[in-house]
Design a protein around this motif. Structure first.
Motif, PDB file in Angstrom:
ATOM      1  N   ASP A  57       6.147  18.892 -15.395  1.00  0.00           N
ATOM      2  CA  ASP A  57       5.175  19.998 -15.395  1.00  0.00           C
ATOM      3  C   ASP A  57       3.779  19.483 -15.076  1.00  0.00           C
ATOM      4  O   ASP A  57       3.010  20.142 -14.345  1.00  0.00           O
ATOM      5  N   ASP A  58       3.428  18.307 -15.618  1.00  0.00           N
ATOM      6  CA  ASP A  58       2.096  17.744 -15.367  1.00  0.00           C
ATOM      7  C   ASP A  58       1.896  17.445 -13.885  1.00  0.00           C
ATOM      8  O   ASP A  58       0.818  17.710 -13.329  1.00  0.00           O
ATOM      9  N   ILE A  59       2.904  16.884 -13.245  1.00  0.00           N
ATOM     10  CA  ILE A  59       2.785  16.561 -11.821  1.00  0.00           C
ATOM     11  C   ILE A  59       2.687  17.829 -10.993  1.00  0.00           C
ATOM     12  O   ILE A  59       1.855  17.945 -10.083  1.00  0.00           O
ATOM     13  N   ALA A  60       3.519  18.812 -11.304  1.00  0.00           N
ATOM     14  CA  ALA A  60       3.525  20.056 -10.523  1.00  0.00           C
ATOM     15  C   ALA A  60       2.206  20.802 -10.636  1.00  0.00           C
ATOM     16  O   ALA A  60       1.807  21.525  -9.708  1.00  0.00           O
ATOM     17  N   SER A  61       1.499  20.630 -11.752  1.00  0.00           N
ATOM     18  CA  SER A  61       0.259  21.390 -11.970  1.00  0.00           C
ATOM     19  C   SER A  61      -0.994  20.546 -11.792  1.00  0.00           C
ATOM     20  O   SER A  61      -2.104  21.049 -12.021  1.00  0.00           O
ATOM     21  N   ALA A  62      -0.851  19.283 -11.403  1.00  0.00           N
ATOM     22  CA  ALA A  62      -2.012  18.397 -11.292  1.00  0.00           C
ATOM     23  C   ALA A  62      -3.011  18.964 -10.288  1.00  0.00           C
ATOM     24  O   ALA A  62      -2.692  19.147  -9.107  1.00  0.00           O
ATOM     25  N   GLY A  63      -4.226  19.228 -10.730  1.00  0.00           N
ATOM     26  CA  GLY A  63      -5.231  19.848  -9.872  1.00  0.00           C
ATOM     27  C   GLY A  63      -6.241  18.886  -9.308  1.00  0.00           C
ATOM     28  O   GLY A  63      -7.141  19.289  -8.568  1.00  0.00           O
ATOM     29  N   SER A  64      -6.112  17.594  -9.650  1.00  0.00           N
ATOM     30  CA  SER A  64      -7.023  16.592  -9.119  1.00  0.00           C
ATOM     31  C   SER A  64      -6.251  15.311  -8.827  1.00  0.00           C
ATOM     32  O   SER A  64      -5.152  15.099  -9.342  1.00  0.00           O
ATOM     33  N   LYS A  65      -6.853  14.473  -8.004  1.00  0.00           N
ATOM     34  CA  LYS A  65      -6.216  13.201  -7.641  1.00  0.00           C
ATOM     35  C   LYS A  65      -5.988  12.341  -8.879  1.00  0.00           C
ATOM     36  O   LYS A  65      -4.911  11.776  -9.076  1.00  0.00           O
ATOM     37  N   ARG A  99      12.282   7.128  -8.590  1.00  0.00           N
ATOM     38  CA  ARG A  99      11.153   6.206  -8.769  1.00  0.00           C
ATOM     39  C   ARG A  99      10.602   5.738  -7.421  1.00  0.00           C
ATOM     40  O   ARG A  99       9.391   5.505  -7.283  1.00  0.00           O
ATOM     41  N   ALA A 100      11.488   5.606  -6.452  1.00  0.00           N
ATOM     42  CA  ALA A 100      11.013   5.223  -5.112  1.00  0.00           C
ATOM     43  C   ALA A 100      10.061   6.294  -4.572  1.00  0.00           C
ATOM     44  O   ALA A 100       9.017   5.977  -3.971  1.00  0.00           O
ATOM     45  N   LYS A 101      10.400   7.560  -4.772  1.00  0.00           N
ATOM     46  CA  LYS A 101       9.529   8.648  -4.324  1.00  0.00           C
ATOM     47  C   LYS A 101       8.216   8.663  -5.106  1.00  0.00           C
ATOM     48  O   LYS A 101       7.134   8.938  -4.545  1.00  0.00           O
ATOM     49  N   LEU A 102       8.304   8.403  -6.403  1.00  0.00           N
ATOM     50  CA  LEU A 102       7.075   8.363  -7.203  1.00  0.00           C
ATOM     51  C   LEU A 102       6.158   7.239  -6.736  1.00  0.00           C
ATOM     52  O   LEU A 102       4.931   7.417  -6.643  1.00  0.00           O
ATOM     53  N   ARG A 103       6.728   6.092  -6.436  1.00  0.00           N
ATOM     54  CA  ARG A 103       5.910   4.976  -5.957  1.00  0.00           C
ATOM     55  C   ARG A 103       5.325   5.288  -4.574  1.00  0.00           C
ATOM     56  O   ARG A 103       4.186   4.900  -4.256  1.00  0.00           O
ATOM     57  N   GLU A 104       6.125   5.982  -3.747  1.00  0.00           N
ATOM     58  CA  GLU A 104       5.619   6.393  -2.435  1.00  0.00           C
ATOM     59  C   GLU A 104       4.406   7.319  -2.605  1.00  0.00           C
ATOM     60  O   GLU A 104       3.377   7.165  -1.932  1.00  0.00           O
ATOM     61  N   ALA A 105       4.540   8.292  -3.492  1.00  0.00           N
ATOM     62  CA  ALA A 105       3.428   9.214  -3.730  1.00  0.00           C
ATOM     63  C   ALA A 105       2.222   8.481  -4.283  1.00  0.00           C
ATOM     64  O   ALA A 105       1.068   8.758  -3.900  1.00  0.00           O
ATOM     65  N   ARG A 106       2.479   7.537  -5.161  1.00  0.00           N
ATOM     66  CA  ARG A 106       1.368   6.774  -5.748  1.00  0.00           C
ATOM     67  C   ARG A 106       0.642   5.967  -4.683  1.00  0.00           C
ATOM     68  O   ARG A 106      -0.596   5.875  -4.672  1.00  0.00           O
ATOM     69  N   GLY A 107       1.387   5.420  -3.734  1.00  0.00           N
ATOM     70  CA  GLY A 107       0.773   4.660  -2.661  1.00  0.00           C
ATOM     71  C   GLY A 107      -0.070   5.521  -1.739  1.00  0.00           C
ATOM     72  O   GLY A 107      -1.079   5.065  -1.175  1.00  0.00           O
ATOM     73  N   MET A 108       0.332   6.777  -1.561  1.00  0.00           N
ATOM     74  CA  MET A 108      -0.425   7.695  -0.717  1.00  0.00           C
ATOM     75  C   MET A 108      -1.805   7.989  -1.298  1.00  0.00           C
ATOM     76  O   MET A 108      -2.759   8.310  -0.562  1.00  0.00           O
ATOM     77  N   LEU A 109      -1.938   7.890  -2.613  1.00  0.00           N
ATOM     78  CA  LEU A 109      -3.177   8.307  -3.272  1.00  0.00           C
ATOM     79  C   LEU A 109      -4.220   7.210  -3.356  1.00  0.00           C
ATOM     80  O   LEU A 109      -5.419   7.492  -3.498  1.00  0.00           O
ATOM     81  N   GLU A 167      -7.739  16.809  -0.059  1.00  0.00           N
ATOM     82  CA  GLU A 167      -6.858  17.823  -0.653  1.00  0.00           C
ATOM     83  C   GLU A 167      -5.479  17.796   0.000  1.00  0.00           C
ATOM     84  O   GLU A 167      -4.447  17.889  -0.693  1.00  0.00           O
ATOM     85  N   SER A 168      -5.452  17.650   1.329  1.00  0.00           N
ATOM     86  CA  SER A 168      -4.175  17.598   2.029  1.00  0.00           C
ATOM     87  C   SER A 168      -3.346  16.401   1.567  1.00  0.00           C
ATOM     88  O   SER A 168      -2.136  16.518   1.327  1.00  0.00           O
ATOM     89  N   THR A 169      -4.008  15.257   1.422  1.00  0.00           N
ATOM     90  CA  THR A 169      -3.303  14.053   0.948  1.00  0.00           C
ATOM     91  C   THR A 169      -2.769  14.259  -0.464  1.00  0.00           C
ATOM     92  O   THR A 169      -1.628  13.894  -0.776  1.00  0.00           O
ATOM     93  N   ARG A 170      -3.605  14.840  -1.314  1.00  0.00           N
ATOM     94  CA  ARG A 170      -3.173  15.071  -2.703  1.00  0.00           C
ATOM     95  C   ARG A 170      -1.971  16.011  -2.755  1.00  0.00           C
ATOM     96  O   ARG A 170      -1.013  15.767  -3.506  1.00  0.00           O
ATOM     97  N   LEU A 171      -2.024  17.080  -1.980  1.00  0.00           N
ATOM     98  CA  LEU A 171      -0.921  18.046  -2.005  1.00  0.00           C
ATOM     99  C   LEU A 171       0.369  17.440  -1.474  1.00  0.00           C
ATOM    100  O   LEU A 171       1.465  17.709  -1.990  1.00  0.00           O
ATOM    101  N   LYS A 172       0.259  16.609  -0.400  1.00  0.00           N
ATOM    102  CA  LYS A 172       1.452  15.937   0.117  1.00  0.00           C
ATOM    103  C   LYS A 172       2.016  14.970  -0.922  1.00  0.00           C
ATOM    104  O   LYS A 172       3.225  14.897  -1.142  1.00  0.00           O
ATOM    105  N   ALA A 173       1.131  14.217  -1.541  1.00  0.00           N
ATOM    106  CA  ALA A 173       1.567  13.266  -2.573  1.00  0.00           C
ATOM    107  C   ALA A 173       2.196  13.995  -3.753  1.00  0.00           C
ATOM    108  O   ALA A 173       3.204  13.555  -4.319  1.00  0.00           O
ATOM    109  N   SER A 186       6.660  15.409  -6.995  1.00  0.00           N
ATOM    110  CA  SER A 186       7.463  16.447  -7.660  1.00  0.00           C
ATOM    111  C   SER A 186       8.940  16.250  -7.365  1.00  0.00           C
ATOM    112  O   SER A 186       9.788  16.400  -8.253  1.00  0.00           O
ATOM    113  N   SER A 187       9.240  15.919  -6.112  1.00  0.00           N
ATOM    114  CA  SER A 187      10.635  15.638  -5.756  1.00  0.00           C
ATOM    115  C   SER A 187      11.155  14.430  -6.525  1.00  0.00           C
ATOM    116  O   SER A 187      12.280  14.424  -7.024  1.00  0.00           O
TER     117      SER A 187
END
Length: 525
Positions: A17-25, A132-142, A159-165, A170-171
């Motif tokens: 829920d925290d990841i899905a609703s995160a409103g800031s980087k 976890r691989a996806k989470l690390r990928e998202a973390r690297g994007m940020l 904002e675009s980068t944050r939303l993609k990450a 979330s996945s």
């Protein structure tokens, strides 16, 4: 403290829920880092598979033993007595055959439980790794966290980068959370099955050299007549362990008296109830008096007078089963559900106490009206013992419930001395709490230790109403619940976790009336 599979499941659901609703980087980075910090499903599937296969191999060996024992039985045996307490050889051979079959079933069941756990653990670990691989990928994007002033403004590219990450994260968290759910469900299922099969491996529970192996085997094999023998065994796993320890602690004189009582018993059921009385903590003097009251009584009389609950329907049935003595239910008097369920639970574990209720002081007064009066008196006694509430005017005062402190007090005074364990309150605030405590409940009841439980409902005015019941059995994925309205019912694990025990009550505690599990009491060694 080690994080449980249920704790991980709950924590990852919150982080999802925290990841899905995160409103800031920075909020998204914190949520991803927290998710990666939650431990992955632990365990070695290869080791579990090896153990499971070994257990199943031993199951085949035990079954071969049973077949050889059956051949001996079919040859016919003379009516000779064996063991310290005079057991017919033919009966002993039959019991040995059944025990070998039970051993085979326990080993095979335990092996299958480990193999299933290994399979599901592989699935969980694979899903967790992918997530976890996806989470690390998202973390690297940020990249790194924004500074204090940078976090005030987010341009379009950021904002675009944050939303993609966030989408990738979330996945990933969904995969990690599902892996945690799979691991938790698999662990609970394995714990339930292994606890059950450990309790079913009964012959070795009575560890005493004061009785022969034949005697111990026969005692573990004896059931009340009527219904499925496996659901109506007289000595529970806990009884077998406690009676064995008690025999070891007896003085030589008391041990000789106990062995004489057992040798003089007319039926295997009578003998088993003498040992159950010992397991419940009664002295040899008390058991000798009890033995005189039940000596020579047939199997039906013993079941009626000493077993408040008999299971005559299949554990897959959903209908309620009345529990009565000569037409009078083992039910509550007025608003005494807590003491009423405790009275019956004590009678389940202590046959000396049960006979005092059904047969009176000398064991011969089995008038149903007299039974009803004695039962009510005991319920009222325990109500006062637990400082229960009363309502009405002083000339017409009547019981009006008991709080949780009183329930815990009478559980420890009335049940603990006869089960050997201590009761503590366990609040059940939601599904995760109930899911987490379920293996402990199932272990307790599989061993033959009743577990008090409360349910609640809220009426149309928002007023709370509570009711106390007792979990007394477990078979497969179902719990057997005694309701002090004088009935027992089998309820599924899933319904327990959901907090819906309406099947064990009536429409007053149906799902529509918000029937819910409130509090359980688990024995602590």
């Amino acid at each position: 403290m080690t994080e449980s599979t249920t704790d991980r499941r709950k924590r990852l659901a919150e982080l999802s829920d925290d990841i899905a609703s995160a409103g800031s980087k920075n909020d998204l980075i914190d949520a991803i880092d927290s998710a990666l910090a939650v431990s992955a499903p632990v365990g070695d599937p290869a080791t579990l598979e090896t153990l499971g296969k070994q257990y199943r191999g031993q199951a085949d060996n035990a079954l071969a033993v049973s077949e050889r024992v059956d051949k001996v039985a079919r040859k016919g045996l003379p009516d000779v007595w064996v063991g310290d307490t005079s057991v017919l050889a033919a009966d002993a051979i039959s019991a040995a055959s059944r025990d070998a079959v039970q051993m085979s079933e326990a080993l095979r069941g335990g092996g299958n439980a480990l193999l299933n756990l290994a399979d599901w653990l592989k699935v969980a670990q694979k899903g967790d790794g992918d997530g976890r691989a996806k989470l690390r990928e998202a973390r690297g994007m940020l990249g790194g966290k924004d500074g204090f002033f940078d976090d005030w403004h987010e341009d379009d590219d950021e904002e675009s980068t944050r939303l993609k990450a966030r989408s990738v994260a979330s996945s990933g968290i969904q995969l990690v959370h599902q892996a945690a759910v799979t691991a938790d469900d698999a662990a609970r299922h394995a714990a339930r099955e292994l606890n059950k099969w450990a309790a079913e491996a009964r012959a070795g529970k009575m560890k005493t050299d004061e009785l022969s192996a034949v005697d111990r085997l026969m005692l573990a094999d004896t059931s009340n007549v009527g219904g499925d023998p496996e659901l109506n065994e007289i000595l529970t796993a806990n009884d077998l362990e406690r009676s064995g320890r008690a025999m070891e602690k007896l003085s030589p004189a008391d041990r000789a008296r106990m062995e004489k009582l057992l040798a003089g018993a007319s039926t295997p059921q009578e003998k088993a109830y003498l040992m159950k009385a010992l397991a419940a903590g009664n002295s040899v003097d008390e058991i000798a008096t009890f033995g005189g009251k039940i000596h020579g009584k047939d199997e039906v009389w013993l079941r009626e007078h000493l077993a408040p609950v008999s299971t005559n329907v299949d554990s897959t049935a959903t209908s309620q089963e009345n529990q009565d003595f000569k037409g009078k239910l083992w039910d509550q008097d007025g608003e005494t559900c807590v003491p009423s369920s405790t009275v019956t639970a004590r009678a389940i574990v202590d046959p000396v106490y049960a006979l005092e209720l059904t047969g009176g002081p000398d064991g011969t007064d089995d008038d149903p009206e007299h039974f009803r009066k004695r039962l009510t008196d005991e319920q009222l006694r325990m109500h006062e013992e637990g400082d229960g509430d009363n309502a009405g005017w002083w000339w017409d005062e009547h019981p009006d419930g008991m709080d949780k402190d009183g329930q815990e007090e009478i559980s420890n005074k009335e049940l603990s001395p006869h089960t050997g364990d201590h009761y503590e309150t366990q609040p059940m605030g939601g599904e995760d709490d109930r899911r987490n405590v379920l293996p402990d409940i199932e272990k307790s009841v599989a061993e033959g230790k009743p577990v008090p439980i409360n349910i609640e409902r809220y009426d149309e005015h928002g007023d709370r109403h509570g009711h106390s019941m007792m979990i007394i059995g477990q078979e497969g994925d179902r719990l057997q619940i005694y309701n002090p309205w004088g009935v027992t019912t089998w309820v599924s694990e899933d319904d327990f976790i959901k907090g819906d025990l309406s099947a064990a009550a009536d429409d007053r505690y149906s799902a529509a009336h918000k029937g819910n599990v409130d509090t359980v009491y688990i024995q602590q060694n």
